[in-house]
Design an enzyme around this catalytic site. Structure first.
Site, PDB file in Angstrom:
ATOM      1  N   GLY A  33       0.839  -1.205   0.000  1.00  0.00           N
ATOM      2  CA  GLY A  33       0.000   0.000   0.000  1.00  0.00           C
ATOM      3  C   GLY A  33       0.864   1.241   0.000  1.00  0.00           C
ATOM      4  N   LEU A  34       0.210   2.354  -0.255  1.00  0.00           N
ATOM      5  CA  LEU A  34       0.905   3.643  -0.315  1.00  0.00           C
ATOM      6  C   LEU A  34       1.575   3.985   1.010  1.00  0.00           C
ATOM      7  CD1 LEU A  34      -1.864   5.781  -2.089  1.00  0.00           C
ATOM      8  CD2 LEU A  34       0.344   5.136  -3.083  1.00  0.00           C
ATOM      9  N   SER A  35       2.516   4.911   0.969  1.00  0.00           N
ATOM     10  CA  SER A  35       3.106   5.435   2.203  1.00  0.00           C
ATOM     11  C   SER A  35       1.976   6.110   2.992  1.00  0.00           C
ATOM     12  CB  SER A  35       4.189   6.457   1.830  1.00  0.00           C
ATOM     13  OG  SER A  35       4.679   7.070   2.989  1.00  0.00           O
ATOM     14  N   GLY A  36       1.866   5.777   4.259  1.00  0.00           N
ATOM     15  CA  GLY A  36       0.819   6.369   5.094  1.00  0.00           C
ATOM     16  C   GLY A  36      -0.513   5.643   5.041  1.00  0.00           C
ATOM     17  N   SER A  37      -0.568   4.533   4.286  1.00  0.00           N
ATOM     18  CA  SER A  37      -1.855   3.816   4.182  1.00  0.00           C
ATOM     19  C   SER A  37      -2.168   3.051   5.466  1.00  0.00           C
ATOM     20  CB  SER A  37      -1.838   2.864   2.978  1.00  0.00           C
ATOM     21  OG  SER A  37      -0.775   1.936   3.092  1.00  0.00           O
ATOM     22  N   SER A  40       2.555  -0.240   8.454  1.00  0.00           N
ATOM     23  CA  SER A  40       3.353  -0.460   9.674  1.00  0.00           C
ATOM     24  C   SER A  40       2.458  -0.573  10.901  1.00  0.00           C
ATOM     25  CB  SER A  40       4.333   0.687   9.911  1.00  0.00           C
ATOM     26  OG  SER A  40       5.104   0.879   8.781  1.00  0.00           O
ATOM     27  N   SER A 107       5.983  -1.954  -1.962  1.00  0.00           N
ATOM     28  CA  SER A 107       5.976  -2.957  -3.045  1.00  0.00           C
ATOM     29  C   SER A 107       4.969  -2.577  -4.130  1.00  0.00           C
ATOM     30  CB  SER A 107       5.733  -4.370  -2.500  1.00  0.00           C
ATOM     31  OG  SER A 107       4.734  -4.422  -1.502  1.00  0.00           O
TER      32      SER A 107
END
Ligand SMILES: Nc1ncnc2c1ncn2[C@@H]1O[C@H](COP(=O)(O)OS(=O)(=O)O)[C@@H](OP(=O)(O)O)[C@H]1O
Ligand SMILES: Nc1ncnc2c1ncn2[C@@H]1O[C@H](COP(=O)(O)OP(=O)(O)O)[C@@H](O)[C@H]1O
Length: 200
Positions: A33-37, A40, A107
């Site tokens: 997924g996108l950064s910030g989705s 983590s 990814s």
């Protein structure tokens, strides 16, 4: 190409032995997924949940990979591919060791995720699409990177000037702009538990 005389060893203790020992089915739970989705956040909460149930887990994410094993790789398409290739090989080794591996990388390219899936056996790769519209990720801007990307201080930023190819048939699909954190983690735990539990 020069021939390398590499002959694999047959070890006495094998993958099945380790799986029985750990009483779990080792798999890779692959967040994309996108950064910030929310990769983590969800990866950590999932690991905490599984740990409390007694499973043996390990998270591979940017902090322990791009600063170590993959130090020096950039965000060019070629380097992202190499990033994912190495992560996939490490994840495969960890599955062989009997672990439930959780990976949290953007990814962004379908072919790289397909390569990761193909390295593993049928049923060992669980793709989790952490789906969140770019506008929401940008509003969250957890690390302030979208602002920098819009200002041209970072180039090839996923979603801005580098593509994200969404999965078409992920095993698990979580919409983090529509679901609460609690509902997202409950959905994950409910879907992952039956996959990794071994019936006696
Ligand atoms: N150009 C560019 N594009 C995307 N992301 C960037 C970039 N530069 C730095 N970052 C930070 O690096 C994290 C993404 O690294 P990944 O290894 O997951 O990326 S990839 O899978 O190789 O595409 C990503 O972390 P997350 O926000 O956790 O996704 C960013 O914080
Ligand atoms: N349903 C949700 N699932 C995951 N994260 C969420 C959700 N709703 C809001 N968030 C927030 O979105 C942000 C996601 O950041 P992070 O997990 O670092 O994303 P990533 O690892 O994909 O870059 C966190 O601040 C988190 O609290």
């Amino acid at each position: 190409m020069e021939k390398l005389n590499i002959i694999p060893h047959d070890h006495k203790v094998n993958k099945e032995d380790r799986q029985r020992h750990k009483k779990q089915k080792p798999v890779v739970i692959w967040f994309t997924g996108l950064s910030g989705s929310g990769k983590s956040t969800l990866a950590n909460m999932l690991e905490q949940g599984l740990y409390e149930y007694g499973f043996h887990t390990y998270i591979l994410d940017g902090d322990n990979v791009r600063m170590g094993l993959n130090k020096g790789l950039t965000f060019s398409e070629e380097d992202r591919k190499e990033n994912i290739r190495r992560i996939s090989e490490v994840a495969k080794l960890m599955v062989d060791a009997g672990l439930v591996v959780i990976t949290a990388f953007i990814s962004p390219f379908k072919k790289d995720r397909a390569m990761a899936r193909e390295l593993l056996e049928e049923g060992e790769f669980i793709e989790v699409f952490v789906d969140c519209p770019l506008e929401v990720c940008e509003q969250r801007d957890v690390k302030g990177l979208y602002r920098k990307a819009r200002a041209g201080e970072i180039t090839k930023f996923t979603g801005i000037d580098s593509p994200f190819e969404a999965p078409e048939n992920p095993e698990i699909h979580i919409k983090t702009a529509e679901q609460s954190l609690e509902s997202s983690i409950n959905q994950l735990i409910d879907l992952v538990l039956p996959i990794i539990q071994i019936k006696n």
